[in-house]
Motif scaffolding. Structure first.
Motif, PDB file in Angstrom:
ATOM      1  N   GLU A 126      41.454  27.360  39.855  1.00 32.76           N
ATOM      2  CA  GLU A 126      41.951  28.381  38.937  1.00 32.76           C
ATOM      3  C   GLU A 126      42.769  29.390  39.725  1.00 32.76           C
ATOM      4  N   ASP A 153      45.408  33.140  39.013  1.00 33.81           N
ATOM      5  CA  ASP A 153      45.487  34.337  38.181  1.00 33.81           C
ATOM      6  C   ASP A 153      46.102  34.042  36.809  1.00 33.81           C
ATOM      7  N   ARG A 154      46.993  33.039  36.745  1.00 37.21           N
ATOM      8  CA  ARG A 154      47.716  32.767  35.502  1.00 37.21           C
ATOM      9  C   ARG A 154      47.533  31.362  34.947  1.00 37.21           C
ATOM     10  N   ALA A 155      46.713  30.547  35.597  1.00 38.25           N
ATOM     11  CA  ALA A 155      46.497  29.178  35.112  1.00 38.25           C
ATOM     12  C   ALA A 155      45.260  28.595  35.775  1.00 38.25           C
ATOM     13  N   GLU A 163      52.773  29.704  42.474  1.00 31.20           N
ATOM     14  CA  GLU A 163      53.383  30.444  41.370  1.00 31.20           C
ATOM     15  C   GLU A 163      52.355  30.868  40.311  1.00 31.20           C
ATOM     16  N   PHE A 164      51.145  30.318  40.383  1.00 24.54           N
ATOM     17  CA  PHE A 164      50.091  30.689  39.435  1.00 24.54           C
ATOM     18  C   PHE A 164      49.207  31.815  39.952  1.00 24.54           C
ATOM     19  N   GLY A 165      49.592  32.435  41.051  1.00 27.77           N
ATOM     20  CA  GLY A 165      48.817  33.531  41.622  1.00 27.77           C
ATOM     21  C   GLY A 165      47.856  33.026  42.684  1.00 27.77           C
TER      22      GLY A 165
END
Length: 71
Positions: A51, A53-55, A33-35
């Motif tokens: 890492e 995309d969003r976290a 869900e974080f990309g």
């Protein structure tokens, strides 16, 4: 602002959990869900820095009694 932190003790051995969190495709199933997930640093069987995309985050493993403490 302090960074969010979670800690659990799982009833699995450190090598079992390491196999899940040190492989980018397996880790991505948990954190998708974080990309797109990338692993940026590994410290043998103890730490995974990732890492997306969003976290971003760090997974730390430590043997603990009948299981493994995951932070």
């Amino acid at each position: 602002m302090p960074e969010p932190r979670a800690q659990r003790t799982l009833v699995k051995s450190p090598p079992e959990i390491w196999a899940e969190v040190s492989d980018v495709s397996t880790l991505a199933r948990h954190l998708g869900e974080f990309g797109e997930i990338r692993i940026t640093r590994l410290e043998a069987e103890t730490t995974v820095v990732w890492e997306g995309d969003r976290a971003r985050g760090t997974v730390e493993l430590e043997a603990s009694g009948w299981g493994t403490k995951v932070t």
